[in-house]
Design a protein around this motif. Structure first.
Motif, mmCIF file in Angstrom:
data_model
loop_
_atom_site.group_PDB
_atom_site.id
_atom_site.type_symbol
_atom_site.label_atom_id
_atom_site.label_comp_id
_atom_site.label_asym_id
_atom_site.label_seq_id
_atom_site.Cartn_x
_atom_site.Cartn_y
_atom_site.Cartn_z
ATOM 1 N N THR A 1 0.720 -1.319 -0.097
ATOM 2 C CA THR A 1 0.215 0.049 0.087
ATOM 3 C C THR A 1 0.864 1.347 -0.022
ATOM 4 O O THR A 1 0.604 2.056 -0.687
ATOM 5 C CB THR A 1 -1.033 0.030 1.136
ATOM 6 O OG1 THR A 1 -1.756 -1.264 1.128
ATOM 7 C CG2 THR A 1 -1.688 1.199 1.246
ATOM 8 N N TYR A 2 2.038 1.303 0.809
ATOM 9 C CA TYR A 2 2.849 2.369 0.920
ATOM 10 C C TYR A 2 3.567 2.736 -0.225
ATOM 11 O O TYR A 2 3.534 3.828 -0.997
ATOM 12 C CB TYR A 2 3.864 2.191 1.982
ATOM 13 C CG TYR A 2 4.924 3.129 2.025
ATOM 14 C CD1 TYR A 2 4.702 4.242 2.892
ATOM 15 C CD2 TYR A 2 5.952 3.072 1.784
ATOM 16 C CE1 TYR A 2 5.419 5.375 3.095
ATOM 17 C CE2 TYR A 2 7.011 4.021 1.619
ATOM 18 C CZ TYR A 2 6.662 5.340 2.412
ATOM 19 O OH TYR A 2 7.696 6.092 2.501
ATOM 20 N N ALA A 3 4.054 1.306 -1.125
ATOM 21 C CA ALA A 3 4.911 1.555 -2.253
ATOM 22 C C ALA A 3 4.140 1.930 -3.424
ATOM 23 O O ALA A 3 4.624 2.610 -4.392
ATOM 24 C CB ALA A 3 5.587 0.293 -2.517
ATOM 25 N N ILE A 4 2.837 1.617 -3.367
ATOM 26 C CA ILE A 4 1.768 2.038 -4.367
ATOM 27 C C ILE A 4 1.446 3.648 -4.356
ATOM 28 O O ILE A 4 1.760 4.319 -5.255
ATOM 29 C CB ILE A 4 0.563 1.124 -4.454
ATOM 30 C CG1 ILE A 4 0.762 -0.316 -4.735
ATOM 31 C CG2 ILE A 4 -0.567 2.005 -5.341
ATOM 32 C CD1 ILE A 4 -0.464 -1.157 -4.513
ATOM 33 N N GLU A 5 1.271 4.062 -3.129
ATOM 34 C CA GLU A 5 1.028 5.453 -2.809
ATOM 35 C C GLU A 5 2.197 6.201 -2.962
ATOM 36 O O GLU A 5 1.798 7.476 -3.672
ATOM 37 C CB GLU A 5 0.423 5.377 -1.543
ATOM 38 C CG GLU A 5 -0.775 4.992 -1.093
ATOM 39 C CD GLU A 5 -1.451 5.087 0.021
ATOM 40 O OE1 GLU A 5 -0.948 5.673 1.026
ATOM 41 O OE2 GLU A 5 -2.638 4.606 0.455
ATOM 42 N N LYS A 6 3.375 5.814 -2.567
ATOM 43 C CA LYS A 6 4.470 6.667 -2.760
ATOM 44 C C LYS A 6 5.251 6.691 -4.036
ATOM 45 O O LYS A 6 5.785 7.715 -4.387
ATOM 46 C CB LYS A 6 5.346 6.655 -1.482
ATOM 47 C CG LYS A 6 6.662 7.341 -1.619
ATOM 48 C CD LYS A 6 7.269 7.625 -0.247
ATOM 49 C CE LYS A 6 8.413 8.819 -0.534
ATOM 50 N NZ LYS A 6 9.462 8.672 0.629
ATOM 51 N N TYR A 7 5.323 5.578 -4.343
ATOM 52 C CA TYR A 7 6.198 5.489 -5.710
ATOM 53 C C TYR A 7 5.699 4.829 -6.867
ATOM 54 O O TYR A 7 6.301 4.656 -7.831
ATOM 55 C CB TYR A 7 7.440 4.425 -5.326
ATOM 56 C CG TYR A 7 8.307 4.835 -4.433
ATOM 57 C CD1 TYR A 7 9.143 5.717 -4.370
ATOM 58 C CD2 TYR A 7 8.333 4.087 -3.060
ATOM 59 C CE1 TYR A 7 9.968 6.059 -3.320
ATOM 60 C CE2 TYR A 7 9.064 4.517 -2.005
ATOM 61 C CZ TYR A 7 9.947 5.556 -2.086
ATOM 62 O OH TYR A 7 10.906 5.897 -1.090
ATOM 63 N N ASN A 8 4.101 4.497 -6.778
ATOM 64 C CA ASN A 8 3.313 4.072 -7.925
ATOM 65 C C ASN A 8 3.952 2.744 -8.188
ATOM 66 O O ASN A 8 4.111 2.467 -9.460
ATOM 67 C CB ASN A 8 3.274 5.080 -9.144
ATOM 68 C CG ASN A 8 2.299 4.649 -9.995
ATOM 69 O OD1 ASN A 8 1.215 3.946 -9.601
ATOM 70 N ND2 ASN A 8 2.648 4.855 -11.421
ATOM 71 N N ALA A 9 4.613 1.680 -7.237
ATOM 72 C CA ALA A 9 4.877 0.603 -7.571
ATOM 73 C C ALA A 9 4.087 -0.359 -8.278
ATOM 74 O O ALA A 9 2.969 -0.159 -7.952
ATOM 75 C CB ALA A 9 5.512 0.006 -6.296
ATOM 76 N N THR A 10 4.250 -1.279 -9.303
ATOM 77 C CA THR A 10 3.712 -1.908 -9.916
ATOM 78 C C THR A 10 3.974 -3.443 -9.481
ATOM 79 O O THR A 10 2.839 -4.248 -10.000
ATOM 80 C CB THR A 10 3.897 -1.866 -11.460
ATOM 81 O OG1 THR A 10 5.175 -1.877 -11.833
ATOM 82 C CG2 THR A 10 3.540 -0.173 -11.814
ATOM 83 N N VAL A 11 4.986 -3.843 -9.416
ATOM 84 C CA VAL A 11 5.189 -5.475 -9.362
ATOM 85 C C VAL A 11 6.392 -5.928 -8.298
ATOM 86 O O VAL A 11 7.252 -4.863 -7.793
ATOM 87 C CB VAL A 11 6.000 -5.689 -10.738
ATOM 88 C CG1 VAL A 11 6.349 -7.081 -10.818
ATOM 89 C CG2 VAL A 11 5.129 -5.668 -11.847
ATOM 90 N N LEU A 12 6.049 -7.050 -7.576
ATOM 91 C CA LEU A 12 6.891 -7.473 -6.848
ATOM 92 C C LEU A 12 7.744 -8.583 -7.562
ATOM 93 O O LEU A 12 7.144 -9.333 -7.882
ATOM 94 C CB LEU A 12 6.699 -7.944 -5.488
ATOM 95 C CG LEU A 12 7.316 -8.813 -4.417
ATOM 96 C CD1 LEU A 12 7.659 -7.704 -3.178
ATOM 97 C CD2 LEU A 12 7.126 -10.219 -4.474
#
Length: 157
Positions: free
Chosen positions: A105-116
């Protein structure tokens, strides 16, 4: 009461490193972790991406952690080389899912992360690989994880 947050105190890394090394030194893997080597790994993640290191606390006691590196890629930012650990007595409590959710949730909100992207293993019961499959992770058949002794490789070059 269990809560998950970014690392509260760097000394908490020592407690998690001790639990991590104790568990993996006796696991199906042939990894020989010590508290010192585990602490060095945890500090590596903390130095690179401190805000992506989340710790689960039972009151003030650290009982689990998740950490990742962030890598720009063609389709967005990827969480790479993720390491997830939950102390043995807290396993099967949903804590690993909570750690994933907090970090994602944090990585999506802060970095717009897409994949692990990460690697895992399986024991005689196909765990934890089967757990990851149930969450929706997939094996990429045409990718291979490679590892090599660089001293031997240098001699072949």
């Amino acid at each position: 009461m269990i809560n998950i947050s970014n690392l509260k105190n760097e000394k908490d890394l020592e407690a998690i490193a001790e639990a991590y090394s104790s568990y993996y030194a006796n696991s199906v893997l042939e990894e020989k972790w010590t508290k010192e080597s585990a602490l060095e790994m945890f500090r590596y993640f903390f130095d690179k991406n401190p805000d992506l290191l989340f710790v689960a606390y039972d009151d003030e006691k650290p009982i689990g952690a998740i950490m990742s590196l962030l890598k720009p890629w063609w389709d967005g930012k990827h969480l790479e080389d993720t390491e997830l650990f939950v102390c043995e007595e807290y396993r099967k409590s949903g804590l690993a899912k909570q750690l994933f959710k907090a970090q994602f949730t944090y990585a999506i909100e802060k970095y717009n992360a897409t994949v692990l992207e990460a690697h895992t293993y399986e024991d005689e019961n196909v765990f934890p690989y089967c757990w990851y499959e149930r969450l929706g992770f997939e094996t990429i058949d045409d990718w291979k994880i490679i590892s090599g002794d660089i001293k031997k490789i240098v001699n072949k070059l």
